[in-house]
Design an enzyme around this catalytic site. Structure first.
Site, PDB file in Angstrom:
ATOM      1  N   ASP A 104       0.846  -1.190   0.000  1.00 12.68           N
ATOM      2  CA  ASP A 104       0.000   0.000   0.000  1.00 12.68           C
ATOM      3  C   ASP A 104       0.883   1.242   0.000  1.00 12.68           C
ATOM      4  O   ASP A 104       1.971   1.249   0.594  1.00 12.68           O
ATOM      5  CB  ASP A 104      -0.913   0.002   1.223  1.00 12.68           C
ATOM      6  N   ASP A 133       0.544   4.057   1.448  1.00 17.53           N
ATOM      7  CA  ASP A 133       0.563   4.879   2.660  1.00 17.53           C
ATOM      8  C   ASP A 133       1.339   4.246   3.814  1.00 17.53           C
ATOM      9  O   ASP A 133       1.275   4.724   4.950  1.00 17.53           O
ATOM     10  CB  ASP A 133      -0.858   5.192   3.128  1.00 17.53           C
ATOM     11  N   TRP A 151     -13.707  -1.369  -0.398  1.00 14.44           N
ATOM     12  CA  TRP A 151     -12.790  -1.607   0.714  1.00 14.44           C
ATOM     13  C   TRP A 151     -13.130  -2.895   1.453  1.00 14.44           C
ATOM     14  O   TRP A 151     -14.289  -3.178   1.764  1.00 14.44           O
ATOM     15  CB  TRP A 151     -12.847  -0.428   1.692  1.00 14.44           C
ATOM     16  N   GLU A 157     -10.401  -8.488   0.568  1.00 12.25           N
ATOM     17  CA  GLU A 157      -9.421  -9.148  -0.308  1.00 12.25           C
ATOM     18  C   GLU A 157      -8.227  -9.694   0.458  1.00 12.25           C
ATOM     19  O   GLU A 157      -7.660 -10.740   0.099  1.00 12.25           O
ATOM     20  CB  GLU A 157      -8.955  -8.181  -1.416  1.00 12.25           C
ATOM     21  N   ASP A 158      -7.808  -9.028   1.539  1.00 16.31           N
ATOM     22  CA  ASP A 158      -6.687  -9.533   2.334  1.00 16.31           C
ATOM     23  C   ASP A 158      -7.027 -10.865   3.001  1.00 16.31           C
ATOM     24  O   ASP A 158      -6.203 -11.789   3.041  1.00 16.31           O
ATOM     25  CB  ASP A 158      -6.290  -8.516   3.407  1.00 16.31           C
ATOM     26  N   MET A 180       1.857   4.797   9.137  1.00 20.66           N
ATOM     27  CA  MET A 180       0.838   4.985   8.113  1.00 20.66           C
ATOM     28  C   MET A 180       0.564   6.474   7.949  1.00 20.66           C
ATOM     29  O   MET A 180       0.426   7.198   8.939  1.00 20.66           O
ATOM     30  CB  MET A 180      -0.452   4.247   8.488  1.00 20.66           C
ATOM     31  N   HIS A 187      -5.033   9.597   6.595  1.00 25.18           N
ATOM     32  CA  HIS A 187      -5.870  10.074   5.495  1.00 25.18           C
ATOM     33  C   HIS A 187      -7.286   9.561   5.690  1.00 25.18           C
ATOM     34  O   HIS A 187      -7.538   8.617   6.457  1.00 25.18           O
ATOM     35  CB  HIS A 187      -5.326   9.580   4.143  1.00 25.18           C
ATOM     36  N   ARG A 204     -10.701   7.798   4.078  1.00 25.57           N
ATOM     37  CA  ARG A 204     -10.946   6.788   3.048  1.00 25.57           C
ATOM     38  C   ARG A 204     -11.376   7.480   1.758  1.00 25.57           C
ATOM     39  O   ARG A 204     -12.165   8.417   1.753  1.00 25.57           O
ATOM     40  CB  ARG A 204     -12.006   5.794   3.503  1.00 25.57           C
TER      41      ARG A 204
END
Length: 374
Positions: A223, A225, A285, A288-289, A315, A318, A320
Site C-alpha cells: 500500500d 501509505d 474496501w 481481499e486480504d 501509516m 488520510h 478513506r
C-alpha cells in the site's frame, strides 16, 4: 636351497604388488585431475552466463502469463500447516552472476542503519527525490554496482489519487531499498475511471506487467501509505509467503489479528501462481486480504513475519477515498473462496492498458479494470 628359492619368490611377489599399487595410484590421480578440470570449466561456464530478461511484448489486455497449478480441495478445517514451497537457499542463488569479477551481495547488507525517523510534516518534491537518487534508472529500476543482488524484486503499488502519499513513499523507500542491495523496480498500478477501487485486481495486473519488463522472482505488494521504520525489514521473499507490515502505528504497533496478510506482503513467483494470484472480484474496501490468507491456508502454506520491532511501520493519516466504500459482497465472497479460487485470479485476469509512463522513480501503468457487477 629351498628357503632361498621361497625367499626369492616372496620378494618378486612383493615387488609386483608395489608396482601394481603405483600404477593404480597413477590412474586414480589422472582420473581425479581430469574431473576437477571438467568441474572447474563447467562452473566457470555457468558463472559467465548472463541472466536473460523476459522479452514478452506489452499487450493491451491479458489473462495470467502462467496459469496456476491445479488447485486441490484440502480439508477446510486446515488453517495453517507448514509445507515449504521452495528452499530459501535455492531462491537466493537463482540469479547467476553476470560479471565474473562481482561476488554475491552479503546477507545481511552491510549499510543498514536500523530504526529510522519517519515524518510526514514537511512536503517533499519529485525533483528533490530524483536528485537524491542519481543511481536510479528509467522506470524506477536499480541494481547494486559492486555485487550481485540475491533477488530480483518487483514492488507493486495499487494506486488512485494518492500523489502526495506516493511522494513520501518514494522519498523514504528508494534509499532503503538501495541500502538493502536489491535488484528492484517500482510499479505504480493506477486504476482509471470512477468505479469502485479494486486493490487485489491491481496487484494481479502489477504482477503481469512487471514480468513484461524483467525476469523478477520476488513480488512485494505494498500500500502506498505504509512506510517502514527499520531498514532491517528486508523487502525480499522467503521460503514461505511473508507479511512485512506487522506493527503499524495505527494499530498501536501490534498485529491486529493473526490471519492478516494486508498492507505490505511478499510472494515469490511460485507462491503467487500456487494460489492462482488474488481474487478479481473484491470491489471497494475490505475482504481481499482475508481472501488471500484463505488461499494460502488452503494450499497449506504458513506466513512468516519479522518481529514487532523490525516490522514497524508508519501509516500516512488520510480519510478513506471516494469510490472505495466498504465492499457489500466481501462476506459472501469469503464464504466461497475455496470453491472459486481455481477460476478467479491470475488465470481469469482481464484488463485494458490506458497508458504507461516511465519516470526515473517508477513505472506508472494506468489501467481500465472494468466495473463491478453490483
Amino acid at each position: 636351497m629351498r628357503d632361498s628359492t621361497n625367499f626369492s619368490a616372496v620378494q618378486q611377489i612383493c615387488t609386483l604388488v608395489v608396482v601394481l599399487s603405483f600404477v593404480h595410484i597413477a590412474f586414480i590421480s589422472i582420473y581425479y585431475l581430469r574431473n576437477v578440470d571438467i568441474s572447474v570449466s563447467f562452473l566457470q561456464f555457468q558463472q559467465e552466463q548472463p541472466s536473460v530478461p523476459d522479452q514478452t511484448e506489452r499487450t493491451s489486455s491479458s489473462s495470467s502469463r502462467g496459469a496456476a497449478a491445479e488447485l486441490g480441495t484440502p480439508d477446510p478445517s486446515v488453517t495453517v500447516t507448514p509445507a515449504p514451497v521452495e528452499k530459501l537457499s535455492a531462491l537466493n542463488k537463482s540469479a547467476p552472476p553476470t560479471d565474473a569479477k562481482l561476488d554475491r551481495c552479503p546477507d545481511p547488507p552491510p549499510a543498514l542503519v536500523g530504526p529510522l525517523r519517519i515524518e510526514f510534516s514537511d512536503p517533499v518534491s519529485m525533483d528533490t527525490i530524483r536528485a537524491e537518487n542519481p543511481n536510479l534508472r528509467e522506470g524506477g529500476r536499480y541494481k547494486p554496482k559492486d555485487c550481485i543482488a540475491l533477488q530480483k524484486v518487483a514492488i507493486i503499488i495499487p494506486f488512485r489519487n494518492r500523489d502526495e502519499h506516493l511522494k513520501f513513499w518514494l522519498y523514504y523507500l528508494h534509499p532503503i531499498l538501495q541500502r538493502q542491495q536489491l535488484d528492484y523496480g517500482v510499479y505504480v498500478i493506477n486504476q482509471d475511471g470512477e468505479f469502485r477501487f479494486n486493490r487485489a485486481k491491481l496487484l494481479n495486473i502489477g504482477y503481469v506487467e512487471a514480468l513484461k519488463d524483467y525476469d523478477y522472482e520476488c513480488f512485494i505488494f505494498s500500500d502506498v501509505d505504509l512506510i517502514p521504520m527499520d531498514d532491517r525489514n528486508i523487502y525480499k521473499c522467503s521460503s514461505q509467503p511473508r507479511h512485512l507490515s506487522v506493527a503499524i502505528d495505527k494499530f498501536g504497533f501490534r498485529l491486529p489479528y493473526t490471519q492478516i496478510f494486508g498492507g505490505v506482503s511478499a510472494l515469490t513467483k511460485e507462491q503467487y501462481l500456487h494460489i492462482n494470484g488474488f481474487s478479481n472480484n473484491y470491489w471497494g474496501w475490505g475482504g481481499e486480504d482475508d481472501d488471500i490468507y484463505k488461499r494460502l491456508a488452503f494450499k497449506r502454506m504458513f506466513i512468516s513475519r519479522p518481529n514487532s520491532i523490525v516490522g514497524r511501520y508508519r501509516m500516512i493519516v488520510h480519510h478513506r477515498d471516494e469510490k472505495n466504500e466498504p465492499n457489500p459482497e466481501s462476506f459472501n465472497n469469503l464464504m466461497r473462496t475455496l470453491q472459486t479460487m481455481n477460476k478467479d485470479g491470475a488465470n481469469s485476469l482481464v484488463y485494458q492498458i490506458v497508458r504507461v509512463e516511465k519516470d526515473q522513480l517508477y513505472t506508472k501503468v494506468t489501467v481500465d479494470v472494468g466495473k463491478p457487477a453490483y
